[in-house]
Motif scaffolding. Structure first.
Motif, short mmCIF file in Angstrom:
data_model
loop_
_atom_site.label_atom_id
_atom_site.label_comp_id
_atom_site.label_asym_id
_atom_site.label_seq_id
_atom_site.Cartn_x
_atom_site.Cartn_y
_atom_site.Cartn_z
N GLU A 158 28.00 12.97 59.80
CA GLU A 158 29.37 12.77 60.25
C GLU A 158 29.59 13.18 61.70
OE1 GLU A 158 32.37 14.25 57.60
OE2 GLU A 158 31.12 13.80 55.86
N ASN A 159 28.74 14.06 62.22
CA ASN A 159 28.89 14.58 63.59
C ASN A 159 27.56 14.52 64.32
OD1 ASN A 159 31.74 15.75 63.58
ND2 ASN A 159 30.85 16.64 61.74
N HIS A 217 32.54 13.41 66.26
CA HIS A 217 32.55 12.53 65.10
C HIS A 217 31.77 11.23 65.38
CE1 HIS A 217 34.24 12.68 61.17
NE2 HIS A 217 34.78 11.49 61.24
N LYS A 258 35.55 8.37 66.15
CA LYS A 258 34.19 8.19 66.70
C LYS A 258 34.14 8.60 68.17
CE LYS A 258 30.37 5.01 67.12
NZ LYS A 258 29.82 3.71 66.76
N GLU A 296 29.37 20.67 57.42
CA GLU A 296 29.33 19.97 58.70
C GLU A 296 28.76 20.81 59.84
OE1 GLU A 296 33.07 18.21 59.73
OE2 GLU A 296 33.14 17.03 57.88
N GLU A 310 33.70 22.13 53.61
CA GLU A 310 33.47 21.13 54.64
C GLU A 310 32.98 21.76 55.94
OE1 GLU A 310 33.47 17.83 54.88
OE2 GLU A 310 34.07 17.35 52.84
N GLY A 340 37.28 17.59 55.82
CA GLY A 340 37.02 16.38 55.05
C GLY A 340 37.82 16.34 53.76
N TYR A 350 32.05 8.20 63.40
CA TYR A 350 32.55 6.96 62.81
C TYR A 350 34.08 6.94 62.81
CZ TYR A 350 33.45 9.72 58.64
OH TYR A 350 33.92 10.67 57.77
#
Length: 152
Positions: free
Chosen positions: A99-100, A27, A33, A60, A56, A41, A29
């Motif tokens: 996101e990743n 991740h 993180k 992702e 999701e 998600g 954030y």
């Protein structure tokens, strides 16, 4: 993702196993993180948790899955988070969005020992490995607008 479509506070994720390995994303954030977590998600309006989890994972990771069992639900005063076991269908794992930073297939037993895998992710993996999830049972409703599935 369209932010106006998002149901903040309602989230879903999947434990995806393939050949003894679990699908995880590093991740980028928030409180996750730098950690390897389950793909998942927030739900969009009109989506069931199962639909959101499958979407999701695809967005992702580039992997197509099918949900099989409900592994667990976490509730608190602000939100809820549903975790499914999902069967791998097809696709090559890759980071599909911002996101990743990476997507990996990690040996499930190794994931349980790593410091960069959070406790909730470890708990969900253990639950799937032990076979302690609830089994999916289709729910036939009287109204088409009732999009729920029963687990038991």
């Amino acid at each position: 993702m369209n932010a106006s479509d998002t149901q903040w506070g309602k989230a879903a994720a999947c434990v995806v196993l393939r050949d003894g390995k679990v699908l995880l994303g590093r991740h980028t954030y928030g409180v996750g993180k730098g950690l390897l977590i389950l793909p998942g998600g927030y739900l969009n309006h009109g989506e069931t948790p199962e639909q959101a989890a499958v979407r999701e994972v695809w967005e992702e990771t580039g992997v197509r899955v099918e949900t099989e069992e409900l592994v667990g639900i976490r509730f608190n005063a602000q939100d809820w988070y549903v975790i499914f076991f999902a069967r791998y269908r097809e696709g090559t794992a890759r980071a599909g969005d911002e996101e990743n930073s990476e997507i990996v297939w990690l040996d499930a037993e190794e994931a349980l020992e790593r410091d960069d895998v959070p406790d909730l992710t470890k708990w969900a993996i253990r639950s799937v490995l032990r076979g302690t999830g609830l089994h999916l049972r289709p729910y036939v409703c009287e109204r088409e607008s009732d999009p729920y599935t029963f687990y038991g």
